[in-house]
Design a protein around this motif. Structure first.
Motif, PDB file in Angstrom:
ATOM      1  N   ALA A  83      10.223   0.015  -1.058  1.00 47.36           N
ATOM      2  CA  ALA A  83       9.000  -0.552  -0.471  1.00 47.36           C
ATOM      3  C   ALA A  83       8.600  -1.832  -1.191  1.00 47.36           C
ATOM      4  O   ALA A  83       8.205  -2.824  -0.556  1.00 47.36           O
ATOM      5  CB  ALA A  83       7.877   0.478  -0.534  1.00 47.36           C
ATOM      6  N   ARG A  84       8.705  -1.822  -2.524  1.00 49.66           N
ATOM      7  CA  ARG A  84       8.341  -3.026  -3.294  1.00 49.66           C
ATOM      8  C   ARG A  84       9.322  -4.163  -3.021  1.00 49.66           C
ATOM      9  O   ARG A  84       8.923  -5.332  -2.907  1.00 49.66           O
ATOM     10  CB  ARG A  84       8.285  -2.691  -4.779  1.00 49.66           C
ATOM     11  CG  ARG A  84       7.139  -1.762  -5.143  1.00 49.66           C
ATOM     12  CD  ARG A  84       7.005  -1.573  -6.656  1.00 49.66           C
ATOM     13  NE  ARG A  84       5.796  -0.811  -6.955  1.00 49.66           N
ATOM     14  CZ  ARG A  84       5.741   0.508  -7.052  1.00 49.66           C
ATOM     15  NH1 ARG A  84       6.849   1.220  -6.890  1.00 49.66           N
ATOM     16  NH2 ARG A  84       4.608   1.122  -7.303  1.00 49.66           N
ATOM     17  N   ALA A  85      10.608  -3.812  -2.924  1.00 50.88           N
ATOM     18  CA  ALA A  85      11.604  -4.849  -2.652  1.00 50.88           C
ATOM     19  C   ALA A  85      11.407  -5.431  -1.253  1.00 50.88           C
ATOM     20  O   ALA A  85      11.485  -6.654  -1.050  1.00 50.88           O
ATOM     21  CB  ALA A  85      13.009  -4.262  -2.796  1.00 50.88           C
ATOM     22  N   ALA A  86      11.151  -4.567  -0.262  1.00 45.98           N
ATOM     23  CA  ALA A  86      10.972  -5.046   1.106  1.00 45.98           C
ATOM     24  C   ALA A  86       9.689  -5.854   1.256  1.00 45.98           C
ATOM     25  O   ALA A  86       9.606  -6.757   2.101  1.00 45.98           O
ATOM     26  CB  ALA A  86      10.959  -3.858   2.069  1.00 45.98           C
ATOM     27  N   ALA A  87       8.683  -5.538   0.424  1.00 43.18           N
ATOM     28  CA  ALA A  87       7.407  -6.260   0.511  1.00 43.18           C
ATOM     29  C   ALA A  87       7.555  -7.726   0.128  1.00 43.18           C
ATOM     30  O   ALA A  87       6.751  -8.571   0.542  1.00 43.18           O
ATOM     31  CB  ALA A  87       6.366  -5.590  -0.375  1.00 43.18           C
ATOM     32  N   LEU A 106      11.985   9.914  -3.913  1.00 43.04           N
ATOM     33  CA  LEU A 106      10.735   9.156  -3.792  1.00 43.04           C
ATOM     34  C   LEU A 106      10.692   7.912  -4.681  1.00 43.04           C
ATOM     35  O   LEU A 106      10.197   6.864  -4.245  1.00 43.04           O
ATOM     36  CB  LEU A 106       9.536  10.064  -4.095  1.00 43.04           C
ATOM     37  CG  LEU A 106       9.208  11.109  -3.020  1.00 43.04           C
ATOM     38  CD1 LEU A 106       7.988  11.922  -3.426  1.00 43.04           C
ATOM     39  CD2 LEU A 106       8.974  10.450  -1.676  1.00 43.04           C
ATOM     40  N   PRO A 107      11.185   7.970  -5.938  1.00 37.02           N
ATOM     41  CA  PRO A 107      11.202   6.733  -6.736  1.00 37.02           C
ATOM     42  C   PRO A 107      12.019   5.622  -6.072  1.00 37.02           C
ATOM     43  O   PRO A 107      11.621   4.455  -6.105  1.00 37.02           O
ATOM     44  CB  PRO A 107      11.827   7.178  -8.064  1.00 37.02           C
ATOM     45  CG  PRO A 107      11.508   8.644  -8.151  1.00 37.02           C
ATOM     46  CD  PRO A 107      11.599   9.140  -6.747  1.00 37.02           C
ATOM     47  N   ALA A 108      13.152   6.002  -5.457  1.00 38.20           N
ATOM     48  CA  ALA A 108      13.962   5.002  -4.761  1.00 38.20           C
ATOM     49  C   ALA A 108      13.215   4.444  -3.558  1.00 38.20           C
ATOM     50  O   ALA A 108      13.275   3.239  -3.268  1.00 38.20           O
ATOM     51  CB  ALA A 108      15.293   5.614  -4.324  1.00 38.20           C
ATOM     52  N   LEU A 109      12.471   5.311  -2.839  1.00 43.01           N
ATOM     53  CA  LEU A 109      11.705   4.839  -1.686  1.00 43.01           C
ATOM     54  C   LEU A 109      10.599   3.879  -2.125  1.00 43.01           C
ATOM     55  O   LEU A 109      10.356   2.857  -1.470  1.00 43.01           O
ATOM     56  CB  LEU A 109      11.112   6.027  -0.933  1.00 43.01           C
ATOM     57  CG  LEU A 109      10.350   5.696   0.354  1.00 43.01           C
ATOM     58  CD1 LEU A 109      11.283   5.060   1.375  1.00 43.01           C
ATOM     59  CD2 LEU A 109       9.694   6.939   0.929  1.00 43.01           C
ATOM     60  N   ALA A 110       9.927   4.191  -3.226  1.00 45.70           N
ATOM     61  CA  ALA A 110       8.885   3.296  -3.740  1.00 45.70           C
ATOM     62  C   ALA A 110       9.487   1.956  -4.148  1.00 45.70           C
ATOM     63  O   ALA A 110       8.911   0.888  -3.872  1.00 45.70           O
ATOM     64  CB  ALA A 110       8.170   3.951  -4.922  1.00 45.70           C
ATOM     65  N   ALA A 111      10.661   1.993  -4.799  1.00 49.17           N
ATOM     66  CA  ALA A 111      11.332   0.750  -5.187  1.00 49.17           C
ATOM     67  C   ALA A 111      11.744  -0.046  -3.954  1.00 49.17           C
ATOM     68  O   ALA A 111      11.634  -1.283  -3.924  1.00 49.17           O
ATOM     69  CB  ALA A 111      12.555   1.070  -6.049  1.00 49.17           C
ATOM     70  N   GLU A 156       0.833  -1.200   0.000  1.00 53.03           N
ATOM     71  CA  GLU A 156       0.000   0.000   0.000  1.00 53.03           C
ATOM     72  C   GLU A 156       0.871   1.254   0.000  1.00 53.03           C
ATOM     73  O   GLU A 156       0.570   2.248  -0.662  1.00 53.03           O
ATOM     74  CB  GLU A 156      -0.910  -0.007   1.223  1.00 53.03           C
ATOM     75  CG  GLU A 156      -1.847   1.200   1.297  1.00 53.03           C
ATOM     76  CD  GLU A 156      -2.654   1.225   2.582  1.00 53.03           C
ATOM     77  OE1 GLU A 156      -3.364   2.228   2.819  1.00 53.03           O
ATOM     78  OE2 GLU A 156      -2.575   0.243   3.367  1.00 53.03           O
ATOM     79  N   LEU A 157       1.985   1.202   0.738  1.00 53.44           N
ATOM     80  CA  LEU A 157       2.907   2.345   0.784  1.00 53.44           C
ATOM     81  C   LEU A 157       3.493   2.631  -0.593  1.00 53.44           C
ATOM     82  O   LEU A 157       3.547   3.788  -1.031  1.00 53.44           O
ATOM     83  CB  LEU A 157       4.031   2.059   1.786  1.00 53.44           C
ATOM     84  CG  LEU A 157       5.155   3.102   1.832  1.00 53.44           C
ATOM     85  CD1 LEU A 157       4.619   4.451   2.298  1.00 53.44           C
ATOM     86  CD2 LEU A 157       6.286   2.638   2.742  1.00 53.44           C
ATOM     87  N   ALA A 158       3.935   1.583  -1.305  1.00 50.93           N
ATOM     88  CA  ALA A 158       4.515   1.767  -2.637  1.00 50.93           C
ATOM     89  C   ALA A 158       3.512   2.409  -3.584  1.00 50.93           C
ATOM     90  O   ALA A 158       3.856   3.319  -4.352  1.00 50.93           O
ATOM     91  CB  ALA A 158       4.995   0.428  -3.187  1.00 50.93           C
ATOM     92  N   PRO A 216       9.571  -5.023  12.248  1.00 47.44           N
ATOM     93  CA  PRO A 216       8.762  -3.908  11.745  1.00 47.44           C
ATOM     94  C   PRO A 216       9.024  -3.631  10.267  1.00 47.44           C
ATOM     95  O   PRO A 216      10.167  -3.689   9.794  1.00 47.44           O
ATOM     96  CB  PRO A 216       9.206  -2.731  12.615  1.00 47.44           C
ATOM     97  CG  PRO A 216       9.741  -3.358  13.867  1.00 47.44           C
ATOM     98  CD  PRO A 216      10.375  -4.634  13.413  1.00 47.44           C
ATOM     99  N   ALA A 217       7.969  -3.319   9.537  1.00 44.43           N
ATOM    100  CA  ALA A 217       8.096  -3.050   8.103  1.00 44.43           C
ATOM    101  C   ALA A 217       8.961  -1.829   7.833  1.00 44.43           C
ATOM    102  O   ALA A 217       9.663  -1.772   6.820  1.00 44.43           O
ATOM    103  CB  ALA A 217       6.712  -2.856   7.493  1.00 44.43           C
TER     104      ALA A 217
END
Length: 653
Positions: free
Chosen positions: A140-144, A133-138, A48-50, A151-152
């Protein structure tokens, strides 16, 4: 617009009731609103975060739902001026599922569950700039896709660091921040929070944690009271900076007037001006009013104030009967500027080395490795004699202003300038030698990581000169500076006999030697010492301009004024480097170091050295002012108009 995101996945403490009766995650969301976030969202998982991050264009703050902290901690993280992406780092003992952090020079260089040389633990909150932000979204997807252990927010941060995102560490000092797992931990953390007066602590935090000896013991012991008063009067940091400039300018006038009462008053005003110079930064930290304009102005004002004082001392020394008063002022300004150039670029070098550390096997190898280990040990021994000696011997600004104020009040302007030159030269030799050895050990290129043409200050002529590749750009720049240095010495010796003007026909020869520095413009600047190239080029240009003035018989005050304008131009470049800002909009109009030197040489050969210095100096000052106006007034206004949404607007008809 800043979006705050509370990530509850993997945080069992999120639903615990706090001392006020509300859930921990709900209280944290409310704290982010009070910390200045424009909007707050609670997110349940990394997927959801990504998806949310794909729709965001401004900076975001992300925190786990297990953080118990003063609201001021969140405010400081959100407003931190050190970089676009900043992570909260705590000294708490590591816990299961939490991410350990290793930092160097304030940068997070490694993050993960197991780090041998960890310096702290991730505090469960980070601010991410719009560009990351693009790196943070990437991340989030990798950590998911990873096993849901812990903790997430910790998995998110570890993944972001693994992507190579430059992240700065924000340490909690005096205030309280802890991550909790159960009701007992929550109760203990809340008890700690209640035992701290946030406002009083924030005032103490406005003072730098580490500063120089004079500033620590003779300024910061009482400057917070001035900071508090300025805040009550609703003064801005920029306003305090302007008052500081006024104090320094009046002190310079008093030094120029001379006489014991004026010199003593000048020393007192100079000290008070330095106090205000500290207060503007303290006020910015206390009120959290940071801006790119304020940071740039503070850097430029510091240098302008100091050199105005040098001018006052030079005038006063000359009026007092010392023939070379202005010469001492010019020498002090030139030395200090070249020193600052090396300081700035060594800082860039050290930051880059922290991001690319040497293998542990070579950590203590060679002289450079031993010096690095010794320096780290001394810096860690805060408050020791060796710690203060190391910080004082480099002649920082507080010590410089204290030395000027005392020597001017007790003796005269000539003694002040001589003292500044002697201590400055010794400090330059000390830092230069040690940094050279450490830089050769680190072997990290930095000038090739930025626009080398911009920071070399090359003009169109240097771009057209052939490249001499077997010889490094630093060697060429140093060789180029030797020509004007030799002719300047000869001119000064000849000037005692009254015939320095006969040397003007040597200027073309010296100009050709100076232009040797341009032969490295197109070469790779990846040597271990190439971070010294900008300083060497500055030294060559300043020495040539001074030589033109001496050979051409120009007034010493005019030579000082011309070099002063050059320093403004070069400090502008350095400030933009340190603040990660774009090049000046009119940089191409400044002609480059070689273009300016050619024009001065032609004017001197034609017998118009003074006119050449005055005309070119005025032109450069106008370009500098126009560039400042464009950067901080015109272009921001255009950007604001371009992004403005008309109220009640719509399609006609």
């Amino acid at each position: 617009m800043t979006l705050a995101i509370v990530l509850v996945a993997g945080a069992p403490a999120a639903g615990l009731p706090t001392s006020t009766g509300e859930r921990l995650d709900a209280r944290l969301a409310d704290q982010w609103r009070r910390a200045g976030a424009d909007a707050v969202r609670t997110v349940t998982d990394l997927g959801e975060l990504a998806a949310l991050l794909d729709t965001v264009s401004g900076p975001v703050v992300v925190s786990g739902a297990d953080l118990v902290a003063h609201t001021a901690v969140l405010t400081h993280l959100r407003t931190s001026p050190v970089g676009p992406t900043v992570a909260l780092v705590l000294t708490d003992p590591p816990a299961a599922g939490r991410v350990a952090v290793r930092e160097e020079r304030g940068q997070v260089v490694e993050a993960g569950p197991e780090i041998a040389a960890a310096t702290g633990v991730f505090g469960g909150a980070l601010r991410v700039g719009a560009g990351d932000l693009p790196a943070l979204a990437a991340a989030a997807r990798a950590a998911a896709t990873q096993p849901a252990a812990g903790p997430a927010v910790d998995r998110l941060f570890a993944a972001l660091t693994a992507l190579g995102t430059l992240t700065f560490a924000h340490r909690v000092r005096l205030l309280v921040a802890h991550r909790v797992d159960d009701a007992d931990g929550l109760r203990v953390a809340e008890a700690e929070l209640s035992g701290v007066d946030e406002d009083r602590t924030e005032l103490r935090l406005s003072v730098k944690e580490r500063d120089d000896f004079f500033t620590t013991y003779f300024v910061s012991t009482w400057s917070p009271y001035v900071t508090k008063a300025c805040a009550k009067l609703r003064m801005t940091p920029t306003g305090v900076t302007m008052v500081s400039v006024l104090f320094a300018a009046v002190a310079a006038v008093l030094f120029a007037i001379g006489g014991r009462p004026a010199l003593v008053a000048g020393g007192v005003l100079l000290y008070l001006g330095f106090v205000l110079d500290c207060v503007d930064g303290q006020l910015a930290r206390y009120t959290r009013h940071f801006s790119a304009w304020g940071g740039w102005l503070d850097t430029m004002a510091d240098r302008a104030k100091e050199y105005l004082v040098y001018a006052g001392l030079g005038f006063g020394a000359t009026a007092g009967g010392f023939r070379y008063g202005w010469a001492l002022a010019i020498a002090a300004m030139t030395l200090q500027t070249v020193r600052h150039m090396t300081d700035a670029w060594y800082g860039v070098l050290h930051d880059e080395a922290a991001r690319r550390p040497r293998p542990a096997a070579g950590a203590g190898s060679g002289i450079g490795g031993m010096l690095n280990a010794a320096s780290t040990k001394v810096q860690a021994d805060t408050g020791s004699v060796s710690y203060w000696l190391k910080r004082t011997v480099v002649f920082p600004i507080g010590e410089r202003w204290a030395l000027i104020a005392l020597t001017a009040a007790l003796f005269n302007p000539t003694v002040s300038l001589v003292a500044v030159l002697v201590w400055g030269a010794l400090a330059f030799a000390y830092t230069g030698a040690l940094r050279t050895l450490r830089a050769r050990w680190m072997w990290v290129p930095v000038l090739d990581t930025v626009d080398a043409t911009l920071h070399r200050d090359d003009g169109p002529l240097a771009a057209r000169l052939p490249v001499v590749r077997p010889v490094g750009p630093l060697t060429l720049a140093v060789f180029g500076a030797l020509g004007p240095a030799v002719l300047l010495v000869v001119a000064l010796v000849t000037a005692d006999g009254g015939d320095a003007g006969g040397l003007r026909w040597w200027l073309p020869v010296v100009l050709l030697v100076l232009l040797v520095g341009g032969l490295g413009a197109g070469a790779a600047h990846n040597g271990p010492l190439d971070w010294l190239v900008p300083a060497a080029l500055r030294a060559g240009e300043y020495l040539f301009a001074i030589t033109v003035g001496v050979v051409g018989g120009a007034p010493a005050w005019l030579v000082f004024g011309y070099v002063f304008v050059l320093t403004l131009h070069h400090y502008d470049l350095t400030a933009r480097l340190e603040k990660r800002q774009a090049a000046p909009p009119l940089h191409g109009w400044t002609l480059g170091w070689e273009g300016r030197s050619v024009l001065l040489a032609l004017a001197a050969i034609a017998g118009f050295a003074g006119i050449g210095l005055a005309t070119l100096g005025t032109y450069l000052l106008v370009v500098f002012v126009a560039s400042v106006v464009l950067t901080w007034v015109v272009l921001p206004a255009r950007a604001a108009r371009a992004t403005a949404v008309p109220v009640g607007g719509g399609s006609p008809g």
